[in-house]
Design an enzyme around this catalytic site. Sequence first.
Site, PDB file in Angstrom:
ATOM      1  N   SER B  45       0.876  -1.167   0.000  1.00 44.48           N
ATOM      2  CA  SER B  45       0.000   0.000   0.000  1.00 44.48           C
ATOM      3  C   SER B  45       0.911   1.214   0.000  1.00 44.48           C
ATOM      4  CB  SER B  45      -0.897  -0.006   1.236  1.00 44.48           C
ATOM      5  OG  SER B  45      -1.878   0.988   1.119  1.00 44.48           O
ATOM      6  N   GLU B  46       0.770   2.080  -1.008  1.00 43.54           N
ATOM      7  CA  GLU B  46       1.816   3.079  -1.241  1.00 43.54           C
ATOM      8  C   GLU B  46       1.896   4.167  -0.173  1.00 43.54           C
ATOM      9  OE1 GLU B  46      -0.691   2.489  -3.366  1.00 43.54           O
ATOM     10  OE2 GLU B  46      -1.521   4.334  -4.218  1.00 43.54           O
ATOM     11  N   ASN B  47       0.916   4.208   0.740  1.00 50.09           N
ATOM     12  CA  ASN B  47       1.056   5.138   1.853  1.00 50.09           C
ATOM     13  C   ASN B  47       2.045   4.631   2.899  1.00 50.09           C
ATOM     14  OD1 ASN B  47      -1.060   3.199   2.163  1.00 50.09           O
ATOM     15  ND2 ASN B  47      -1.707   4.236   4.021  1.00 50.09           N
ATOM     16  N   SER B  87       8.579   4.342   0.348  1.00 51.19           N
ATOM     17  CA  SER B  87       7.534   3.616  -0.357  1.00 51.19           C
ATOM     18  C   SER B  87       7.634   3.838  -1.861  1.00 51.19           C
ATOM     19  CB  SER B  87       6.163   4.071   0.148  1.00 51.19           C
ATOM     20  OG  SER B  87       5.139   3.338  -0.480  1.00 51.19           O
TER      21      SER B  87
END
Lengths: 234, 207
Positions: B45-47, B87
Amino acid sequence: MKKVYDSAAQALDGVLFDGMMIAAGGFGLCGIPELLLQAIRDAGTKDLTFASNNAGVDDFGIGILLQTKQVKKMISSYVGENKEFMRQYLGGELELEFNPQGTLAERMRAGGAGIPGFYTKTGVGTQIAEGKEVKVFDGEEYILERGIVADLAIVKAWKADTTGNAIFRKTARNFNPPAAMCGKICVMEVEEIVEPGALDPDHIHLPGIYVHRIVQGTHEKRIEQHTVRQREEA
Amino acid sequence: MPWDRNQMAARAAQELEDGMYVNLGIGIPTLVANYVGDKDITLQSENGMLGMGPFPYEGEEDPDLINAGKQTITELSRTAYFDSAMSFGMIRGGKIAAAILGAMEVAENGDLANWMIPGKLVKGMGGAMDLVAGVGKVIVVMDHTNKAGESKVLKACTLPLTGTGVIDRIITNLGVLDVVEGGLKIVELADGVSEEELRAATEATIV
């Protein structure tokens, strides 16, 4: 040097000025410096430029500074959750610079690391590349993006010791470390301030060198989208 | 019968191989997680998270634990957290094997448009431009035509681009297409869909 302040307002005393650029941590409403944003609203500082992934919602996060028309410009990757934002933007009252999310994070990290620009594949051949230098490395095109150095960084951590060594909790880390790094001054709000030695030095996410002022407070930590699954029947 | 949302997601899940680190977009791509079966897939999850778990049980939501769609989620025993710069470092650096994303339009040269319709409300590209520029393989999952019945599989995109020449494979309700030299190649037809039907719904050159 004493870094701990008694309130968000005191922690921001003397560092705010009209027209300044502020880098803010947080993703959506997760890990945002909610107390410092409220204190900036109360201070009434105007014409602010925010480098922040999102713009909050109407009554929380950066949204509260949009209601008071304190924001001149947003540098963000995604702003969809805020009606007042859209009203001001479509009405020409608010400037908006879209940055791809990773480019925004790297611009902050680079700015804080003394790197004035970097080349990235992200956005090549899109609107984002317009007006930017293109350079070919190993046969592939990259565009030049600038590091961000903000007048002030406002971030939120879970715990910090009194010297500013900080740890974050789960996905609330997000933009907070890179935002902290790129501020000429960084003010951090935390859920708990502890004495030096209480945090394992091997577990520090952000060293205190990046943190100039710290304030402890109680956080609402609003959830933007409650999603749950059903419990299996026993 | 063309594939429905779940069948498209199930077909997309076949693209994933044991050991892959994968980023799933919002919408149908999110459903892909339901069809990975026994394969050892780690979701990013890119967060700032690798090893994304399912939604929490009611009452166990944690405001400090959300996915890139800002939904409450859970962690797994293998989960790792990191900041946004790291990330996107792993995304831009090609460490993520594949991204499965939705699209408004795709083109025969691999161009992707999925973030902006001029004149309509623009919310932003989020991490989409970084993902398509950086990950190993970009797989698009979308309906073959729009609500007006017009093809979304075009010779050239008309909407502002998310990335140029970035798509590897397109999975629609009508079948599977690969981006190859000179156009798109039909890899597979959805059950009961004829090649003529797929060609009729496609504006792009099929080679």
